[in-house]
Write an enzyme that holds these catalytic residues in place. Structure first.
Site: not given
Length: 684
Positions: A471, A474
């Site tokens: 994550e 991202h």
């Protein structure tokens, strides 16, 4: 007046969550839609010839109020929902769909963009790409349809957005209902003390006595890998797989069938044979046939690997349960962990004390970003998020080694599970980096780690470590964006490309220089034994048959639903299970002990999120990822020089050009699938 009426005065335009109240969202979004309609009307009415400034940039500037309110709202409804906010979402969904359609289907605006394309001459590359995308988006939205067809399309879009919101609402409630309450502590044998304490706290938070095993979004529930009680493992597994299909008020089947049918009708109206063809055309894949060919190439060797793994696990099971015992889905993780421990002398439970959340975050995730990109992080206790669990970090950037740090943006970390948060893990932008409006990025990472009682450390399993790195990949895509236009910022790339940078970032969890910094015993400060680290590295392909098969089953299931013509969509909720079973059998992935990562009834990615007909994106992106890992290895690995190349050629460009062109600039050629096949043990 609402806090969204003006750009936030807080650092980096962080939404002022101390001032935002739930009742602010609906009026702000309504006013934002009206304001943007006026702004677009002014662009169309401008008597001057279209230019980049008065048309493209004017469109980019439009919708400021709406964007501020919507980004905050969408983040909160996913991360900290309430019945009030869910009602707001359901009311707003058709209005927002109509608003989007009104702009994209506006023929006068489209004609102005076409005129700009014909008359502008040589445009800057990012302007040319933006203009091209605007025209494509309008055509795909139905701008060329006649009035009657446009009206039908608007009705379809409005209904679909309402249904997708309903699916998400039912799924969240169903996930909470699927949590398993345990009243006999003996059944929890194998569960670590801190995890048991977290389950006790979860039960208490709902006014229950006992231990609550809360449901995670995927089919596989992590607790089944450690619980010794086979009966409890089966209860957890059955509860997980029953979500959305149990006939209760949380049943999602009627909703998802209508979603599938309406998507198929919309695709046909726009001239496509099915929704999968519509989605693939605008992705890097290009066609649904290309997607199918990739998945079909991978499925047989993955299933063969999984069957070989199943034979080993069945032998271990029968040593416990007798010669006739059959391997169940609820047995897989438990016996996989036992076989892994025997084969590699490695135990997940023994690793957890060395994987403390704060250490993994600061000395793992942040340290890798520092070494690669020169980033540093300072927690800002003076800034608040949308929930007390949210932490805010200011991110500083030294663009050149030795240069003075500059404020780059904000990173918000919302890492713990709660009843009001949807399952899974994801990244959101609260502010998109762009030079046109002079905005710096504000990004959020959400995870669903079980929160321990106050004063106890948060100990992770290895999969959670990988998710944290993923994550943050991202987040880096958003933080390191360096584009002019807001709509090209960071992760504004095709769905089957967006997972690529995040998957690349997972490699640093395994890098010895990073691993030795964060893999430290939370109580003693002792590093993880080197032999354990070496064993972890040696065992990376263990279980790849299962992992690849459960993923491909979900990806092929997604394609099967979205390759249907309207008349072929099942009409009865009772037909959903049969359709799913037939689709898996046709793909050769009907393995009872390996259900899909998401069954149809709780497949939020495709029915409540943005991955409809695009769940294949993870494996498609992994082709690029595995090839990029090979590039890092060939160029010396974890170095600032490599990080700066990846940043400049790929992350910084966001969606300002063809993303595959960005990849080719980095790699010097198109992607090679061989590293992926080798990584997953699928042969070349």
């Amino acid at each position: 007046m609402t806090p969204f009426d003006e750009r936030s005065a807080l650092p980096y335009e962080l939404p002022d969550y101390a001032a935002i109240r739930p009742e602010h969202y609906e009026p702000a979004i309504g006013a934002g839609m009206a304001a943007q309609r006026d702004e677009v009307a002014a662009i169309i009415a401008n008597p001057a010839a279209p230019t980049v400034e008065n048309t493209l940039e004017a469109l980019e500037r439009s919708g400021g109020l709406l964007g501020r309110a919507l980004t905050a709202f969408h983040n909160q409804i996913a991360s900290d929902a309430s019945a009030f906010l869910e009602d707001v979402e359901e009311r707003l969904a058709p209005q927002l769909a109509a608003h989007r359609d009104a702009i994209l289907m506006d023929r006068a605006l489209y004609e102005r963009l076409e005129l700009l394309e014909r008359s502008a001459g040589d445009l800057a590359p990012d302007d040319a790409w933006l203009l091209r995308r605007r025209l494509i988006d309008a055509r795909r939205a139905g701008v060329a349809l006649d009035d009657q067809a446009q009206a039908a399309l608007r009705d379809l879009n409005a209904r679909l957005t309402t249904l997708e919101a309903q699916f998400g609402r039912k799924l969240l409630a169903g996930a909470n209902a699927a949590s398993v309450l345990v009243t006999d502590e003996a059944e929890l044998d194998g569960l670590a003390l801190d995890a048991k304490a977290g389950a006790r706290a979860a039960a208490a938070s709902r006014g229950l006595e006992g231990w609550l095993l809360e449901a995670q979004l995927p089919t596989h529930q992590s607790v089944v890998g450690v619980l010794t009680d086979r009966g409890l493992r089966e209860r957890v597994q059955r509860a997980s797989e029953a979500r959305g299909g149990d006939g209760s008020e949380h049943d999602t089947r009627a909703v998802l069938l209508e979603i599938v049918r309406l998507r198929a009708e919309r695709a046909r109206l726009l001239g496509y044979p099915h929704h999968a063809a519509y989605v693939a055309e605008d992705a890097t894949a290009g066609t649904a046939e290309a997607v199918a060919a990739m998945l079909e190439r991978l499925a047989p060797p993955a299933a063969a690997n999984a069957r070989a793994e199943a034979a080993d696990l069945t032998a271990a099971l029968r040593a416990d349960a007798g010669p006739d015992a059959e391997l169940r889905a609820s047995d897989w993780a438990f016996y996989a962990e036992r076989v892994r421990k025997e084969r590699y002398a490695l135990d997940d439970a023994a690793l957890r004390p060395y994987l403390e959340l704060e250490r993994v975050l600061r000395d793992g995730v942040f340290e890798a970003a520092h070494r690669l990109f020169g980033l540093s992080f300072a927690e800002r206790d003076d800034l608040v998020g949308y929930h007390p669990d949210v932490r805010v970090f200011e991110v500083f950037d030294a663009p050149e080694p030795g240069a003075r740090d500059q404020g780059l943006g904000l990173f918000l970390a919302d890492l713990y599970t709660r009843e009001s948060k949807r399952g899974g893990a994801w990244m959101n932008n609260l502010v998109d980096q762009n030079h046109l409006l002079g905005q710096r990025p504000v990004v959020v990472n959400n995870l669903n780690i079980v929160k321990p009682p106050a004063g106890q450390p948060t100990l992770l399993v290895w999969d959670e470590v990988i998710t944290l790195f993923h994550e943050f990949g991202h987040a880096l895509h958003g933080l390191l964006s360096d584009v002019r236009h807001p709509s090209q910022s960071g992760t504004e790339v095709p769905r089957d490309f967006v997972e690529y940078p995040s998957q690349v970032n997972e490699m640093w969890a395994w890098d010895p220089a990073i691993l030795e910094r964060f893999a430290v015993h939370h109580a003693t400060g002792e590093p993880m034994p080197r032999r354990w680290v070496e064993t972890m590295l040696a065992s990376r392909q263990f279980g790849e048959g299962f992992a690849t098969t459960e993923y491909l089953a979900a990806a092929l299931l997604d394609q099967a639903w979205h390759r249907l013509a309207p008349q072929d969509v099942p009409t009865s909720p009772d037909d959903v299970a049969a359709f799913e079973a037939n689709a898996l059998a046709a793909a050769g992935l009907d393995l009872p002990a390996i259900p899909p990562r998401y069954r149809t009834t709780y497949f939020n990615h495709i029915f409540g999120s943005g991955y409809a007909a695009a769940y294949y994106s993870y494996i498609s992106s992994e082709v690029l990822d595995a090839d990029t890992v090979r590039w890092y290895e060939e160029h010396g690995g974890l170095t600032r020089e490599n990080g700066e190349a990846f940043r400049r050629l790929l992350l910084a460009r966001g969606g300002s050009q063809d993303p595959l062109a960005s990849f080719r600039e980095l790699r010097g050629r198109d992607a090679d699938i061989t590293p992926l096949l080798e990584r997953r043990g699928l042969g070349a």
